[in-house]
Design a protein around this motif. Sequence first.
Motif, PDB file in Angstrom:
ATOM      1  N   ILE A  52       0.862  -1.181   0.000  1.00  0.00           N
ATOM      2  CA  ILE A  52       0.000   0.000   0.000  1.00  0.00           C
ATOM      3  C   ILE A  52       0.895   1.226   0.000  1.00  0.00           C
ATOM      4  N   ASN A  53       0.329   2.341  -0.437  1.00  0.00           N
ATOM      5  CA  ASN A  53       1.024   3.615  -0.400  1.00  0.00           C
ATOM      6  C   ASN A  53       0.669   4.287   0.924  1.00  0.00           C
ATOM      7  N   LEU A  54       1.658   4.418   1.787  1.00  0.00           N
ATOM      8  CA  LEU A  54       1.455   5.068   3.077  1.00  0.00           C
ATOM      9  C   LEU A  54       2.298   6.335   3.104  1.00  0.00           C
ATOM     10  N   ARG A  55       1.653   7.452   2.829  1.00  0.00           N
ATOM     11  CA  ARG A  55       2.320   8.758   2.807  1.00  0.00           C
ATOM     12  C   ARG A  55       3.595   8.738   1.960  1.00  0.00           C
ATOM     13  N   GLY A  56       3.484   8.181   0.748  1.00  0.00           N
ATOM     14  CA  GLY A  56       4.600   8.188  -0.190  1.00  0.00           C
ATOM     15  C   GLY A  56       5.553   7.023  -0.051  1.00  0.00           C
ATOM     16  N   HIS A  57       5.298   6.111   0.876  1.00  0.00           N
ATOM     17  CA  HIS A  57       6.158   4.938   1.061  1.00  0.00           C
ATOM     18  C   HIS A  57       5.363   3.677   0.779  1.00  0.00           C
ATOM     19  N   ALA A  58       6.009   2.723   0.097  1.00  0.00           N
ATOM     20  CA  ALA A  58       5.374   1.428  -0.142  1.00  0.00           C
ATOM     21  C   ALA A  58       5.535   0.584   1.118  1.00  0.00           C
ATOM     22  N   VAL A  59       4.419   0.089   1.645  1.00  0.00           N
ATOM     23  CA  VAL A  59       4.439  -0.743   2.847  1.00  0.00           C
ATOM     24  C   VAL A  59       3.848  -2.100   2.487  1.00  0.00           C
ATOM     25  N   PRO A  60       4.612  -3.199   2.680  1.00  0.00           N
ATOM     26  CA  PRO A  60       4.079  -4.524   2.390  1.00  0.00           C
ATOM     27  C   PRO A  60       2.934  -4.879   3.340  1.00  0.00           C
ATOM     28  N   VAL A  61       1.938  -5.585   2.809  1.00  0.00           N
ATOM     29  CA  VAL A  61       0.770  -5.990   3.606  1.00  0.00           C
ATOM     30  C   VAL A  61       0.667  -7.507   3.597  1.00  0.00           C
ATOM     31  N   VAL A  62       0.526  -8.072   4.792  1.00  0.00           N
ATOM     32  CA  VAL A  62       0.403  -9.511   4.985  1.00  0.00           C
ATOM     33  C   VAL A  62      -1.026  -9.832   5.392  1.00  0.00           C
ATOM     34  N   ASP A  63      -1.614 -10.829   4.757  1.00  0.00           N
ATOM     35  CA  ASP A  63      -2.935 -11.318   5.150  1.00  0.00           C
ATOM     36  C   ASP A  63      -2.716 -12.231   6.352  1.00  0.00           C
ATOM     37  N   MET A  64      -3.075 -11.765   7.539  1.00  0.00           N
ATOM     38  CA  MET A  64      -2.808 -12.517   8.762  1.00  0.00           C
ATOM     39  C   MET A  64      -3.564 -13.841   8.801  1.00  0.00           C
ATOM     40  N   ARG A  65      -4.715 -13.919   8.154  1.00  0.00           N
ATOM     41  CA  ARG A  65      -5.446 -15.192   8.107  1.00  0.00           C
ATOM     42  C   ARG A  65      -4.577 -16.255   7.432  1.00  0.00           C
ATOM     43  N   LEU A  66      -4.033 -15.919   6.267  1.00  0.00           N
ATOM     44  CA  LEU A  66      -3.223 -16.874   5.517  1.00  0.00           C
ATOM     45  C   LEU A  66      -1.903 -17.159   6.236  1.00  0.00           C
ATOM     46  N   LYS A  67      -1.304 -16.147   6.819  1.00  0.00           N
ATOM     47  CA  LYS A  67      -0.043 -16.334   7.526  1.00  0.00           C
ATOM     48  C   LYS A  67      -0.202 -17.297   8.698  1.00  0.00           C
ATOM     49  N   LEU A  68      -1.366 -17.257   9.345  1.00  0.00           N
ATOM     50  CA  LEU A  68      -1.607 -18.120  10.498  1.00  0.00           C
ATOM     51  C   LEU A  68      -2.269 -19.448  10.120  1.00  0.00           C
ATOM     52  N   GLY A  69      -2.341 -19.737   8.816  1.00  0.00           N
ATOM     53  CA  GLY A  69      -2.857 -21.025   8.381  1.00  0.00           C
ATOM     54  C   GLY A  69      -4.369 -21.117   8.336  1.00  0.00           C
ATOM     55  N   MET A  70      -5.056 -19.992   8.358  1.00  0.00           N
ATOM     56  CA  MET A  70      -6.519 -19.979   8.284  1.00  0.00           C
ATOM     57  C   MET A  70      -6.927 -19.825   6.823  1.00  0.00           C
ATOM     58  N   SER A  71      -8.208 -20.025   6.539  1.00  0.00           N
ATOM     59  CA  SER A  71      -8.695 -19.832   5.176  1.00  0.00           C
ATOM     60  C   SER A  71      -8.812 -18.338   4.874  1.00  0.00           C
TER      61      SER A  71
END
Length: 180
Positions: A52-71
């Motif tokens: 995402i663009n956060l005030r001019g900086h690219a910030v990676p976004v993690v889907d916590m559901r998938l990271k924790l093994g959820m659907s």
Amino acid sequence: MADEALKDINQFLTFTLGKEIFALDIGTVREVLELTSITKIPRTPKFMRGVINLRGHAVPVVDMRLKLGMSKGEDTVDTCIIIVEIEYEGEFTIMGALVDSVREVFEMTPDTIEPAPKMGAAINAEYIKGMGRQNEQFIIIIDINKIFSAEELAIAKDMASLGGGDRVPAPEEAAAPAQA
């Protein structure tokens, strides 16, 4: 005596993934954002949603559901991105954690936090700081500094740089002479 008691109170930001309640130490949280446009970066792990663009900086976004093994869940009006600061080997990485909803800041004293349950090899409890309780519901307290491997953090940094992680000056900034 009251000051001593206050020192032992920990504050956590609680959030939901499905029907489960999780928490992050408030000290790792920078801000909470409404869901915004996420740009997918090709050839990244499924749990990496993009940047995402956060005030001019690219910030990676993690889907916590998938990271924790959820659907994977559907994005709703309650879906939020928690901007967290992750420390690994003395370096800090800014990342977005996509969650179903953010609930509240909740205070817990260390004596009310139970150790992470031992559930066998099927579940990695390394990143679980402990279990808290609010009313009759358990709260899973996550250690955000342990949930990502060195390789995953390196991917996140690469994603930030691919997405323009270093702010590019606006044309009028680049053309303006330097002030002494």
